[in-house]
Design an enzyme around this catalytic site. Structure first.
Site, PDB file in Angstrom:
ATOM      1  N   HIS A   1      18.682 -36.228  -6.606  1.00  0.00           N
ATOM      2  CA  HIS A   1      17.961 -36.687  -5.413  1.00  0.00           C
ATOM      3  C   HIS A   1      16.464 -36.386  -5.508  1.00  0.00           C
ATOM      4  CE1 HIS A   1      21.699 -37.696  -3.453  1.00  0.00           C
ATOM      5  NE2 HIS A   1      22.177 -36.511  -3.819  1.00  0.00           N
TER       6      HIS A   1
ATOM      7  N   TRP B   1      -2.677  -2.772  -1.615  1.00  0.00           N
ATOM      8  CA  TRP B   1      -2.345  -4.192  -1.724  1.00  0.00           C
ATOM      9  C   TRP B   1      -3.178  -4.848  -0.641  1.00  0.00           C
ATOM     10  CZ3 TRP B   1      -0.279  -8.016   1.446  1.00  0.00           C
ATOM     11  CH2 TRP B   1       0.181  -9.167   0.797  1.00  0.00           C
TER      12      TRP B   1
ATOM     13  N   ARG C   1       3.992  -0.165  -4.755  1.00  0.00           N
ATOM     14  CA  ARG C   1       3.785  -0.712  -3.414  1.00  0.00           C
ATOM     15  C   ARG C   1       2.485  -1.513  -3.288  1.00  0.00           C
ATOM     16  NH1 ARG C   1       7.047   2.034   0.373  1.00  0.00           N
ATOM     17  NH2 ARG C   1       5.670   1.278   1.990  1.00  0.00           N
TER      18      ARG C   1
ATOM     19  N   ASN D   1      -1.825   2.143   5.643  1.00  0.00           N
ATOM     20  CA  ASN D   1      -0.932   1.090   5.170  1.00  0.00           C
ATOM     21  C   ASN D   1      -0.538   0.275   6.387  1.00  0.00           C
ATOM     22  OD1 ASN D   1       1.160  -0.467   4.102  1.00  0.00           O
ATOM     23  ND2 ASN D   1       2.652   1.185   4.235  1.00  0.00           N
ATOM     24  N   GLY D   2      -0.838  -1.020   6.376  1.00  0.00           N
ATOM     25  CA  GLY D   2      -0.497  -1.862   7.526  1.00  0.00           C
ATOM     26  C   GLY D   2      -1.637  -2.795   7.863  1.00  0.00           C
TER      27      GLY D   2
ATOM     28  N   LYS E   1      13.118 -14.877  -9.955  1.00  0.00           N
ATOM     29  CA  LYS E   1      12.817 -13.823 -10.946  1.00  0.00           C
ATOM     30  C   LYS E   1      11.822 -14.332 -11.970  1.00  0.00           C
ATOM     31  CE  LYS E   1      13.843 -11.056  -9.316  1.00  0.00           C
ATOM     32  NZ  LYS E   1      14.529 -10.834  -8.089  1.00  0.00           N
TER      33      LYS E   1
ATOM     34  N   GLU F   1      17.887 -17.300  -7.177  1.00  0.00           N
ATOM     35  CA  GLU F   1      17.446 -15.957  -7.562  1.00  0.00           C
ATOM     36  C   GLU F   1      16.884 -15.957  -8.991  1.00  0.00           C
ATOM     37  OE1 GLU F   1      16.707 -13.377  -6.130  1.00  0.00           O
ATOM     38  OE2 GLU F   1      16.857 -11.731  -7.539  1.00  0.00           O
TER      39      GLU F   1
ATOM     40  N   LYS G   1       5.938  -4.216  -3.718  1.00  0.00           N
ATOM     41  CA  LYS G   1       7.281  -3.907  -3.222  1.00  0.00           C
ATOM     42  C   LYS G   1       7.140  -3.548  -1.748  1.00  0.00           C
ATOM     43  CE  LYS G   1      11.447  -2.843  -5.021  1.00  0.00           C
ATOM     44  NZ  LYS G   1      12.134  -3.957  -5.679  1.00  0.00           N
TER      45      LYS G   1
ATOM     46  N   GLU H   1       8.172 -14.939 -10.378  1.00  0.00           N
ATOM     47  CA  GLU H   1       7.398 -13.785  -9.898  1.00  0.00           C
ATOM     48  C   GLU H   1       6.897 -12.875 -11.014  1.00  0.00           C
ATOM     49  OE1 GLU H   1       9.466 -11.139  -7.209  1.00  0.00           O
ATOM     50  OE2 GLU H   1      11.325 -11.406  -8.294  1.00  0.00           O
TER      51      GLU H   1
ATOM     52  N   CYS I   1       0.845  -1.183   0.000  1.00  0.00           N
ATOM     53  CA  CYS I   1       0.000   0.000   0.000  1.00  0.00           C
ATOM     54  C   CYS I   1       0.890   1.246   0.000  1.00  0.00           C
ATOM     55  CB  CYS I   1      -0.933   0.114   1.188  1.00  0.00           C
ATOM     56  SG  CYS I   1      -2.108  -1.220   1.310  1.00  0.00           S
TER      57      CYS I   1
HETATM   58  C1  F6R Z   1      11.942 -10.390  -5.256  1.00  0.00           C
HETATM   59  C2  F6R Z   1      11.733  -9.350  -4.280  1.00  0.00           C
HETATM   60  C3  F6R Z   1      11.392  -9.747  -2.897  1.00  0.00           C
HETATM   61  C4  F6R Z   1      12.202  -8.900  -1.895  1.00  0.00           C
HETATM   62  C5  F6R Z   1      11.771  -9.203  -0.458  1.00  0.00           C
HETATM   63  C6  F6R Z   1      12.608  -8.472   0.554  1.00  0.00           C
HETATM   64  O1  F6R Z   1      12.248  -9.858  -6.502  1.00  0.00           O
HETATM   65  O2  F6R Z   1      11.818  -8.192  -4.570  1.00  0.00           O
HETATM   66  O3  F6R Z   1      11.596 -11.107  -2.682  1.00  0.00           O
HETATM   67  O4  F6R Z   1      13.550  -9.187  -2.085  1.00  0.00           O
HETATM   68  O5  F6R Z   1      10.429  -8.857  -0.303  1.00  0.00           O
HETATM   69  O6  F6R Z   1      12.507  -7.094   0.390  1.00  0.00           O
HETATM   70  P1  F6R Z   1      13.558  -6.097   1.026  1.00  0.00           P
HETATM   71  O7  F6R Z   1      14.855  -6.366   0.394  1.00  0.00           O
HETATM   72  O8  F6R Z   1      13.029  -4.738   0.716  1.00  0.00           O
HETATM   73  O9  F6R Z   1      13.591  -6.392   2.495  1.00  0.00           O
END
Ligand code: F6R
Length: 612
Positions: free
Chosen positions: A507, A73, A27, A99-100, A488, A484, A607, A491, A2
């Protein structure tokens, strides 16, 4: 999670709020709404994106010098017009955006229902609006007192903006757990979840602390705790340019951020790594350097991509500095009653600096007496403020929801730390230390070289057009990169992808392999397991799997047995993660674009995960 934005001053608030919401949309983006306040108040809110809100409101001629806006969100209640913010209390006295999560909302709601309150949404936020109103009307107190009293009854996290319709010239802001930044202009204030909507107007900001309430009028500002203790605001200058938060000609923020990596890494080591003196200086760790040098154990905590960077950190710190290192998901660490000793060092990694689980892990580690170090990208964020010491990644604002440049910047810091500690602890001879410093310095140029292959990677992405599953394999420093790369892909393209240590394939995961299963193999000719990786590729080929290898330039051995290859420049094994991840980021990006997805705003994600 949010985004919230508010304005009070002399301009028309509507464009400030709409533009602010666009900047904050990363966000959360399942619904958006705003309230513009003049002699009256006007609330508009819809399921959908900010552009839908803009479309529906742009011809309404909304004018007013106070406004609040929210991009959501969903936590409580599905995305819908009704659940979108702002919410207004039953008797129309308080308008609120939030937000929260209000964790005790069900109990508060029941109490309010017993006192005659009706609710129209399923949100916890409407409960808070009605709670403030109930106290205001029943207690006949001022809006500010009602707000502060209500907040003492709330468990959970909030960043809120509140307007009382009886006192329309005041904007209240309060924070606990969820970030809020106040931009200080001349006779105007901007309030937002982060600085991105603010920087085009002012670079003077105040970061609100937990349990603080700001009472903001056009020409007046005061700050106090929810217990009514006055607080002296600290105004800081932030260093974000408007260009940093715009796409700059790229189709998506994610692509821009992938291409920014040479610059982001250079900015991250600038002033810290000296090629001339062959030295590394980490000023932010000055106060804790002795503890680090004598550390018996390091625990790294983080989530998602930051956790993957932590895994690379573990390899680096054990390999170069010989400090036993563990990496934990912050969400597990915080609840499993971990054994933490006073001489332990906990390193918290977070791009946003606002991830709820990581912050909780920091607080737990501090409580248990550990020294806590932050690696974080956002100045003024909670991680930056709550850790004993830390090093900022200077990646610049990361807006694409999928983390890219933050990952390589975090690994850059971890590499500098491991090199410095290895040298200071006597495990890394001077010549080796200087050799690595030289090699680190070359990394941005080598990444440029990989980025120049973007057309080839774009073409390769077509291979995934009809694919639903894939496997990513790596060993040593490249195992976290496999994780990673898989993250990527899933997601942003919604293709199921799994990362594995290559040797683990036999395994279990090997059962999945057939001709419809691409296997992305990360192989560095500098890795001690190079020959073993070749065997792993043969095992995939023997089962008709399709192999896409990320190899060192000129590696004919692997290119001959792979279906497709992307070459990366040669580098010492400790630095290969920084290079190998780049083609994987590009590959995921182009696969998702081919499928027509919005890579900057993947479904269900947001994010900055400020809720548990
Ligand atoms: C993946 C991604 C998330 C963040 C995770 C931690 O692309 O962006 O997995 O890495 O939510 O976020 P931060 O680094 O902001 O604590």
């Amino acid at each position: 999670m949010c985004g919230i934005v508010g304005y009070i001053g002399f301009r028309n608030a509507y464009p400030v709020i709409i533009n602010g919401l666009k900047r904050l949309e990363y966000r959360g983006y399942d619904s958006a709404g705003l309230a513009i306040i003049n002699d009256n108040y006007h609330i508009y809110k819809y399921k959908g994106k900010v552009k839908d809100l803009e479309e529906k409101t742009k011809n309404l001629n909304l004018t007013g010098t106070i406004g609040i806006g929210h991009t959501r969100w969903a936590t409580h209640g599905e995305p819908s017009d009704i659940n979108a913010h702002p919410h207004i209390s039953m008797n129309k006295k308080f308008i609120i955006i939030h937000n929260g999560i209000i964790e005790n909302y069900a109990r508060l709601k029941k109490r309010l229902e017993d006192r005659g309150y009706n609710f129209i949404s399923q949100t916890d936020t409407e409960v808070l609006a009605n709670l403030i109103e109930y106290i205001y009307l029943k207690g006949r107190v001022t809006p500010e007192i009602a707000l502060r009293l209500a907040l003492t009854k709330v468990c959970g996290a909030y960043g809120i903006l509140v307007v009382c319709t009886d006192e329309k010239e005041t904007l209240f802001a309060a924070r606990k757990g969820s970030p809020l930044v106040i931009g200080v202009g001349e006779g105007e204030y901007f309030i937002a979840s982060d600085a991105t909507p603010i920087v085009e107007y002012t670079n003077r900001v105040i970061f609100l602390n937990d349990d603080e309430v700001a009472i903001v009028k056009k020409n007046e500002f005061s700050l106090k705790t929810i217990m009514n203790v006055p607080v002296t605001p600290v105004i800081q200058e932030i260093d974000i340019e408007i260009g940093d938060i715009e796409k700059g000609g790229f189709d998506h923020f994610m692509l821009k951020e992938i291409f920014e990596q040479p610059r982001a890494i250079e900015d991250t080591f600038r002033g810290r790594l000296s090629i001339k003196d062959k030295s590394i200086t980490l000023g932010g760790l000055y106060n804790v350097m002795d503890k680090l040098i004598n550390a018996k154990r390091i625990i790294i905590v983080g989530c998602g991509t930051s956790w993957h960077a932590g895994l690379v950190g573990e390899y680096l710190l054990e390999d170069l500095a010989k400090i036993p290192t563990e990496v934990e998901y912050a969400s597990e660490f915080r609840y499993r009653n971990p054994i933490i000793n006073e001489d332990d060092i906990v390193i918290a990694i977070s791009q946003s600096g606002e991830t709820a689980d990581t912050i909780a892990a920091i607080r737990l580690a501090k409580e248990k007496g550990a020294t806590v170090i932050g690696i974080c990208n956002v100045v003024g964020s909670t991680v930056a403020r709550e850790t004993h010491a830390g090093v900022f990644t200077h990646a610049g604002p990361e807006i694409g929801v999928a983390s890219t440049k933050a990952f390589t910047a975090q690994i850059t810091i971890l590499t500098l730390m491991a090199l410095l500690l290895g040298y200071k602890r006597g495990f890394l001879p001077k010549e080796k230390y200087e050799y690595y410093i030289n090699e680190m310095f070359e990394i941005p140029k080598k990444i440029e070289k990989i980025l120049n292959q973007h057309e080839k990677i774009k073409e390769l992405a077509q291979v995934f057009n009809n694919i639903n599953n894939s496997l990513y394999l790596g060993r040593g420093y490249l195992f976290p990169v496999a994780l990673e790369g898989a993250l990527k892909l899933k997601e942003i393209s919604y293709i199921h992808a799994e990362g594995y240590p290559a040797a683990e394939m036999k395994h279990g995961p090997i059962a999945l392999i057939d001709e419809s299963m691409p296997v992305v193999v990360l192989a560095s000719n500098k890795d001690i397991t190079y020959e073993k990786i070749i065997s792993n590729i043969q095992e995939v080929k023997a089962r008709k799997g399709m192999v896409i290898s990320i190899i060192t330039e000129g590696d004919e051995k692997i290119s001959k047995i792979s279906d497709y290859c992307i070459e990366i420049p040669e580098a010492p094994d400790i630095l290969t993660a920084l290079l190998s991840v780049v083609p994987l980021q590009l590959l995921s990006y182009y696969i998702a674009v081919n499928r027509g997805y919005n890579v900057d705003q993947p479904r269900n994600l947001a994010k900055s995960v400020t809720v548990e």
